[in-house]
Scaffold this motif. Structure first.
Motif, PDB file in Angstrom:
ATOM      1  N   MET A  26       1.039  82.274  33.172  1.00 56.02           N
ATOM      2  CA  MET A  26       2.095  81.630  32.398  1.00 56.02           C
ATOM      3  C   MET A  26       2.094  80.133  32.668  1.00 56.02           C
ATOM      4  N   LYS A  27       2.103  79.341  31.607  1.00 61.23           N
ATOM      5  CA  LYS A  27       2.146  77.893  31.771  1.00 61.23           C
ATOM      6  C   LYS A  27       3.583  77.439  31.964  1.00 61.23           C
ATOM      7  N   PRO A  28       3.809  76.499  32.892  1.00 62.51           N
ATOM      8  CA  PRO A  28       5.171  75.986  33.098  1.00 62.51           C
ATOM      9  C   PRO A  28       5.679  75.289  31.842  1.00 62.51           C
ATOM     10  N   SER A  29       6.982  75.418  31.589  1.00 63.18           N
ATOM     11  CA  SER A  29       7.594  74.703  30.477  1.00 63.18           C
ATOM     12  C   SER A  29       8.002  73.303  30.935  1.00 63.18           C
ATOM     13  N   VAL A  30       8.214  72.416  29.982  1.00 62.94           N
ATOM     14  CA  VAL A  30       8.682  71.071  30.321  1.00 62.94           C
ATOM     15  C   VAL A  30      10.024  71.147  31.032  1.00 62.94           C
ATOM     16  N   ARG A  31      10.883  72.040  30.578  1.00 59.18           N
ATOM     17  CA  ARG A  31      12.199  72.189  31.199  1.00 59.18           C
ATOM     18  C   ARG A  31      12.064  72.595  32.670  1.00 59.18           C
ATOM     19  N   GLN A  32      11.163  73.515  32.966  1.00 56.38           N
ATOM     20  CA  GLN A  32      10.966  73.949  34.352  1.00 56.38           C
ATOM     21  C   GLN A  32      10.470  72.784  35.207  1.00 56.38           C
ATOM     22  N   ILE A  33       9.534  72.013  34.668  1.00 56.27           N
ATOM     23  CA  ILE A  33       9.010  70.873  35.440  1.00 56.27           C
ATOM     24  C   ILE A  33      10.106  69.838  35.671  1.00 56.27           C
ATOM     25  N   GLU A  71       4.250  69.848  47.050  1.00 55.50           N
ATOM     26  CA  GLU A  71       3.747  68.471  47.042  1.00 55.50           C
ATOM     27  C   GLU A  71       2.510  68.343  46.158  1.00 55.50           C
ATOM     28  N   ALA A  72       1.647  69.334  46.212  1.00 56.89           N
ATOM     29  CA  ALA A  72       0.445  69.306  45.368  1.00 56.89           C
ATOM     30  C   ALA A  72       0.815  69.372  43.892  1.00 56.89           C
ATOM     31  N   PHE A  73       1.810  70.219  43.573  1.00 54.03           N
ATOM     32  CA  PHE A  73       2.224  70.345  42.182  1.00 54.03           C
ATOM     33  C   PHE A  73       2.913  69.062  41.706  1.00 54.03           C
ATOM     34  N   ALA A  74       3.740  68.478  42.566  1.00 56.46           N
ATOM     35  CA  ALA A  74       4.468  67.262  42.197  1.00 56.46           C
ATOM     36  C   ALA A  74       3.512  66.111  41.884  1.00 56.46           C
ATOM     37  N   ALA A  75       2.408  66.027  42.614  1.00 54.48           N
ATOM     38  CA  ALA A  75       1.475  64.915  42.445  1.00 54.48           C
ATOM     39  C   ALA A  75       0.961  64.828  41.011  1.00 54.48           C
ATOM     40  N   SER A  76       0.767  65.979  40.377  1.00 53.74           N
ATOM     41  CA  SER A  76       0.270  65.973  38.988  1.00 53.74           C
ATOM     42  C   SER A  76       1.381  66.174  37.976  1.00 53.74           C
ATOM     43  N   ALA A  77       2.365  67.013  38.303  1.00 50.99           N
ATOM     44  CA  ALA A  77       3.410  67.357  37.334  1.00 50.99           C
ATOM     45  C   ALA A  77       4.252  66.144  36.960  1.00 50.99           C
ATOM     46  N   VAL A  90       3.288  63.067  36.883  1.00 51.43           N
ATOM     47  CA  VAL A  90       2.480  62.225  35.981  1.00 51.43           C
ATOM     48  C   VAL A  90       2.551  62.764  34.549  1.00 51.43           C
ATOM     49  N   VAL A  91       2.520  64.094  34.431  1.00 50.22           N
ATOM     50  CA  VAL A  91       2.613  64.713  33.102  1.00 50.22           C
ATOM     51  C   VAL A  91       3.927  64.337  32.433  1.00 50.22           C
ATOM     52  N   LEU A  92       5.040  64.402  33.182  1.00 56.01           N
ATOM     53  CA  LEU A  92       6.339  64.051  32.607  1.00 56.01           C
ATOM     54  C   LEU A  92       6.384  62.577  32.214  1.00 56.01           C
ATOM     55  N   THR A  93       5.820  61.729  33.058  1.00 57.83           N
ATOM     56  CA  THR A  93       5.809  60.295  32.735  1.00 57.83           C
ATOM     57  C   THR A  93       5.032  60.028  31.458  1.00 57.83           C
ATOM     58  N   GLU A  94       3.858  60.663  31.349  1.00 60.20           N
ATOM     59  CA  GLU A  94       3.043  60.472  30.146  1.00 60.20           C
ATOM     60  C   GLU A  94       3.728  61.058  28.911  1.00 60.20           C
ATOM     61  N   LEU A  95       4.412  62.166  29.093  1.00 58.43           N
ATOM     62  CA  LEU A  95       5.142  62.768  27.973  1.00 58.43           C
ATOM     63  C   LEU A  95       6.271  61.844  27.518  1.00 58.43           C
ATOM     64  N   ASP A  96       7.001  61.282  28.471  1.00 59.75           N
ATOM     65  CA  ASP A  96       8.066  60.338  28.119  1.00 59.75           C
ATOM     66  C   ASP A  96       7.498  59.127  27.377  1.00 59.75           C
TER      67      ASP A  96
END
Length: 299
Positions: free
Chosen positions: A1-8, A64-70, A72-78
């Motif tokens: 299952m892929k995480p949703s934006v809301r979950q991140i 911490e590993a997930f935060a390092a990439s997740a 960045v994904v939110l920043t790029e999405l914004d």
């Protein structure tokens, strides 16, 4: 299952605030709902993201590993959302316009001024080209908007007429016919004339005018550009049959333009866009400005 934006986003709030209750306030939700979102995220990832105690919430090594990439994904999405909203609200954008040299010189300066006044963050790029080149540039995407007179049924483009522009005769102010308010094709038939070459659609209309009046057409000179024709009208005493918008290049020069009748001949000045590309908000805004400027110029 892929995480949703809301979950991140919930994960980011907890990681940054170190508290589920404060994270729930930021996310405008209840603490149980936020906790469930984190549990679902952890289940989907197959790893525990937070170590929870009664006093604090800390990221695990997996967190911490997930935060390092997740994050960045939110920043790029914004950033992506912001960029699209800016384009939609004309806070940014670029439009490439292709037009014949005279129309570019007569119309586009006013278009650029009005665009800067109403939409200062839009960037306009102008190319002055021949009609065939304009169609090609728009069709292949190197220009977003074309301006000029085009043949109906051009493949791959949409032609939107915005102005009916009649042919007029241009003469030096000291020409023997310059005092008359209007002239017929028969009256000008015997005058030495400069005409555009056969590559120009205007040449065909000129030939139609003379033929309809039953008069021969034997130009003394042929040139490629309207500016050159006007120079010869001014300095060599020739006449020229040109579109009414050529009056924009006459200001301050000893040249007059007279209505040409029997028959009246006109052509459509139109906007051109690619058929397979939707107009951008910048395209729509600048096309409206172009239409206003053209109609104001012809009034």
């Amino acid at each position: 299952m892929k995480p949703s934006v809301r979950q991140i986003e919930c994960f980011q709030a907890v990681a940054e605030l170190g508290s589920f209750s404060r994270a729930a306030e930021r996310m405008n939700t209840t603490q149980p709902a936020l906790s469930q979102a984190i549990r679902d995220l952890e289940t989907g990832l197959g790893a525990r993201l937070f170590d929870r105690t009664t006093r604090r919430v800390d990221l695990t090594e997996a967190g911490e590993a997930f935060a390092a990439s997740a994050f960045v994904v939110l920043t790029e999405l914004d950033r992506a959302v912001s960029n699209v909203q800016d384009l939609g609200q004309l806070r940014r954008g670029r439009l490439r316009i292709a037009a014949p040299p005279l129309l570019a010189a007569a119309v586009l300066p006013a278009v650029i001024r009005e665009t800067a006044a109403h939409h200062p963050d839009l960037s306009l790029r102008v190319e002055d080209l021949g009609t065939d080149a304009i169609v090609g540039q728009v069709r292949n995407g190197r220009a977003d908007l074309g301006l000029g007179t085009f043949q109906p049924g051009e493949e791959g483009v949409v032609v939107t007429p915005v102005l009916r522009d009649r042919l007029m005769v241009f003469l030096a102010t000291d020409h023997a016919l310059a005092s008359q308010p209007d002239l017929t094709w028969t009256q000008i038939a015997g005058q030495p004339q400069v005409a555009l070459t056969r590559e120009s659609g205007l040449r065909l209309l000129t030939e139609v005018g003379y033929e309809s009046a039953g008069q021969p057409f034997r130009p003394a000179l042929e040139v490629h550009q309207i500016h050159t024709a006007l120079a010869l009208v001014e300095q060599a005493g020739l006449i020229a049959v040109l579109p009414a918008y050529a009056k924009a290049a006459v200001h301050g020069r000893p040249i007059v333009a007279r209505a040409l009748t029997a028959p009246d001949i006109a052509r459509e000045v139109a906007l051109l866009r690619a058929r397979d590309r939707s107009p951008s908000p910048a395209h729509v805004a600048v096309a409206a400005i172009l239409t206003r400027v053209l109609r104001r110029m012809a009034a």
